[in-house]
Design a protein around this motif. Structure first.
Motif, PDB file in Angstrom:
ATOM      1  N   ASP A   1     130.534  -0.115  81.782  1.00 41.68           N
ATOM      2  CA  ASP A   1     131.838  -0.275  81.124  1.00 41.68           C
ATOM      3  C   ASP A   1     131.896   0.485  79.798  1.00 41.68           C
ATOM      4  N   GLY A   2     131.323   1.681  79.794  1.00 47.10           N
ATOM      5  CA  GLY A   2     131.362   2.523  78.602  1.00 47.10           C
ATOM      6  C   GLY A   2     130.345   2.157  77.533  1.00 47.10           C
ATOM      7  N   GLN A   3     129.552   1.126  77.771  1.00 46.46           N
ATOM      8  CA  GLN A   3     128.551   0.683  76.799  1.00 46.46           C
ATOM      9  C   GLN A   3     127.153   1.095  77.274  1.00 46.46           C
TER      10      GLN A   3
END
Length: 161
Positions: free
Chosen positions: A43-45
């Motif tokens: 999730d983009g992390q």
């Protein structure tokens, strides 16, 4: 610039080293021997799934960093080092490639290793893009030194000023 102290062992370093003794945490991002990448993005992390190892920094330079820890690393490993700089709320993140890791000799040094790292990024910024000669300081400088040593220099100015 540092020079070698023995005729048959010339100094390979391009830049001077500055002592630093700060707590660190080290994690392997890419294990060179097994070719396993421990870094994923969800999730983009970014997440690093490898074990954490505590240590203490030894010295820092324009493009390098060395530290002591209980973990022997392999030449070529890519690691993330969190440096806990006094007076800074968040750690400095150094991403780099292990150049060497040697066992420490001497009393009380059992299962301890000294590791040298070529720093590639500081807090996500490419180090090579930040290397410069600082005319005010009269020395080569980079984001590595700025992130890790700047507070010491600022404190020294305050103490003298």
């Amino acid at each position: 610039m540092p020079m070698g102290n023995m005729k048959n062992n010339p100094e390979k370093r391009k830049y001077a080293r500055y002592g630093s003794k700060m707590p660190i945490i080290c994690r392997v991002i890419y294990d060179f021997k097994t070719q396993i990448k421990y870094q994923i993005v969800v999730d983009g992390q970014e997440r690093i799934l490898s074990e954490k190892y505590d240590g203490v920094s030894k010295d820092v330079s324009v493009e390098g960093f060395s530290f002591f820890s209980s973990q022997r690393l392999s030449k070529g490993d890519v690691i993330r080092i969190e440096v806990y700089v006094p007076t800074q709320k968040n750690p400095v993140h150094l991403d780099g490639e292990v150049r060497w890791s040697h066992p420490m000799a001497g009393f009380g040094m059992r299962d301890q290793y000294e590791t040298g790292v070529h720093v590639l990024k500081v807090n996500g910024k490419l180090v090579v893009d930040t290397v410069r000669f600082d005319k005010v300081r009269g020395m080569h400088w980079s984001e590595v030194l700025d992130a890790v040593l700047k507070h010491f220099l600022d404190q020294d100015k305050e103490d003298k000023g």
